[in-house]
Design a protein around this motif. Structure first.
Motif, PDB file in Angstrom:
ATOM      1  N   HIS A   1      42.570 -58.634  99.682  1.00 31.10           N
ATOM      2  CA  HIS A   1      42.280 -59.864  98.947  1.00 31.10           C
ATOM      3  C   HIS A   1      41.237 -59.544  97.886  1.00 31.10           C
ATOM      4  N   ASN A   2      41.551 -59.850  96.641  1.00 29.97           N
ATOM      5  CA  ASN A   2      40.649 -59.594  95.531  1.00 29.97           C
ATOM      6  C   ASN A   2      40.425 -60.909  94.805  1.00 29.97           C
ATOM      7  N   SER A   3      39.299 -61.523  95.079  1.00 30.43           N
ATOM      8  CA  SER A   3      39.034 -62.850  94.509  1.00 30.43           C
ATOM      9  C   SER A   3      38.267 -62.784  93.193  1.00 30.43           C
ATOM     10  N   SER A   4      38.165 -61.595  92.609  1.00 24.53           N
ATOM     11  CA  SER A   4      37.368 -61.472  91.379  1.00 24.53           C
ATOM     12  C   SER A   4      37.983 -62.225  90.203  1.00 24.53           C
ATOM     13  N   GLN A   5      39.303 -62.368  90.205  1.00 31.53           N
ATOM     14  CA  GLN A   5      39.998 -63.065  89.127  1.00 31.53           C
ATOM     15  C   GLN A   5      41.182 -63.801  89.724  1.00 31.53           C
TER      16      GLN A   5
ATOM     17  N   MET B   1      43.854 -67.608 104.894  1.00 33.24           N
ATOM     18  CA  MET B   1      43.236 -66.288 104.974  1.00 33.24           C
ATOM     19  C   MET B   1      43.281 -65.745 106.401  1.00 33.24           C
ATOM     20  N   ARG B   2      43.073 -66.635 107.365  1.00 37.78           N
ATOM     21  CA  ARG B   2      43.123 -66.204 108.779  1.00 37.78           C
ATOM     22  C   ARG B   2      44.511 -65.658 109.122  1.00 37.78           C
ATOM     23  N   TRP B   3      45.555 -66.373 108.665  1.00 44.76           N
ATOM     24  CA  TRP B   3      46.909 -65.881 108.938  1.00 44.76           C
ATOM     25  C   TRP B   3      47.106 -64.520 108.285  1.00 44.76           C
ATOM     26  N   TRP B   4      46.724 -64.406 107.019  1.00 41.38           N
ATOM     27  CA  TRP B   4      46.911 -63.136 106.320  1.00 41.38           C
ATOM     28  C   TRP B   4      46.125 -62.018 107.016  1.00 41.38           C
ATOM     29  N   GLN B   5      44.891 -62.297 107.420  1.00 44.90           N
ATOM     30  CA  GLN B   5      44.092 -61.284 108.114  1.00 44.90           C
ATOM     31  C   GLN B   5      44.695 -60.916 109.458  1.00 44.90           C
ATOM     32  N   SER B   6      45.372 -61.882 110.091  1.00 39.22           N
ATOM     33  CA  SER B   6      45.986 -61.597 111.390  1.00 39.22           C
ATOM     34  C   SER B   6      47.122 -60.583 111.263  1.00 39.22           C
TER      35      SER B   6
ATOM     36  N   THR C   1      56.354 -64.226 102.547  1.00 38.85           N
ATOM     37  CA  THR C   1      56.854 -62.886 102.230  1.00 38.85           C
ATOM     38  C   THR C   1      56.013 -62.211 101.146  1.00 38.85           C
ATOM     39  N   ALA C   2      55.514 -62.982 100.197  1.00 37.23           N
ATOM     40  CA  ALA C   2      54.658 -62.392  99.151  1.00 37.23           C
ATOM     41  C   ALA C   2      53.322 -61.952  99.745  1.00 37.23           C
ATOM     42  N   LEU C   3      52.734 -62.791 100.580  1.00 35.69           N
ATOM     43  CA  LEU C   3      51.423 -62.438 101.154  1.00 35.69           C
ATOM     44  C   LEU C   3      51.528 -61.256 102.112  1.00 35.69           C
ATOM     45  N   ALA C   4      52.685 -61.068 102.721  1.00 34.49           N
ATOM     46  CA  ALA C   4      52.851 -59.912 103.606  1.00 34.49           C
ATOM     47  C   ALA C   4      52.781 -58.598 102.823  1.00 34.49           C
TER      48      ALA C   4
END
Length: 192
Positions: free
Chosen positions: A91-95, A27-32, A83-86
């Motif tokens: 972030h939607n953790s509801s499901q 998550m930290r990488w994605w938020q960065s 590449t997908a996370l970029a």
């Protein structure tokens, strides 16, 4: 965007098999990426995961992941994840990821059943990547990052080693459960 601590993530998220990566680290990488728009842009522009292997952005990603992610046998899966996370904006953790694809307005899934089956049955990483990006776009780039990552890693593992002998452990069965169960109407007990 507020950063989530490891304890907050642990209390909110179910367990995900991330091949040794800590959910908070991922998550930290994605938020960065919000602060490093150039990194995000370079990863978003790749046409195939192979292209990510030639970018400094991918190696920045790898430097934040466990050593296992940089092993030659895991490198392509790592590129698929980066590449997908970029592509993800929220972030939607509801499901879980597949449940997000199966839910929608008026009892219609976000991703059609036909396209969902095509995603699951992708025969090559390139095909899977292309269909995965379509799925992320259908969700307006708002997905459960940890669930998506787990699914990518699981898909690639099955691609290399074949599906598990136990059908319950196969990604297709897990994603089908997530995809179809949210739309299931509650049943009323008619027994007298």
């Amino acid at each position: 965007m507020a950063e989530l601590s490891s304890n907050e993530l642990a209390s909110k998220e179910p367990y995900y098999n991330l091949h040794g990566a800590e959910p908070a680290g991922l998550m930290r990488w994605w938020q960065s990426l919000d602060d490093n728009r150039g990194v995000r842009a370079r990863l978003r522009r790749v046409d195939r995961p192979d292209d990510a292997l030639l970018t400094d952005s991918f190696f920045q990603f790898l430097s934040m992941m466990p050593q296992r992610w940089a092993h030659p046998s895991h490198l392509y899966a790592s590129a698929l994840v980066a590449t997908a996370l970029a592509q993800v904006r929220q972030h939607n953790s509801s499901q879980r990821f597949a449940a997000q694809l199966g839910s929608g307005d008026n009892d219609r899934p976000v991703m059609s059943e036909l396209r969902f089956k095509q995603l699951i049955k992708s025969r090559t990483p390139e095909e899977f990547f292309r269909r995965l990006l379509r799925a992320i776009r259908l969700l307006n780039n708002s997905v459960n990052i940890l669930s998506l990552t787990e699914g990518i890693l699981h898909w690639y593992e099955e691609y290399l080693q074949g599906p598990d002998r136990d059908p319950i452990k196969r990604l297709s069965v897990k994603w089908a459960q997530d995809y179809y169960l949210p739309r299931k109407k509650p049943t009323t007990d008619t027994a007298a």
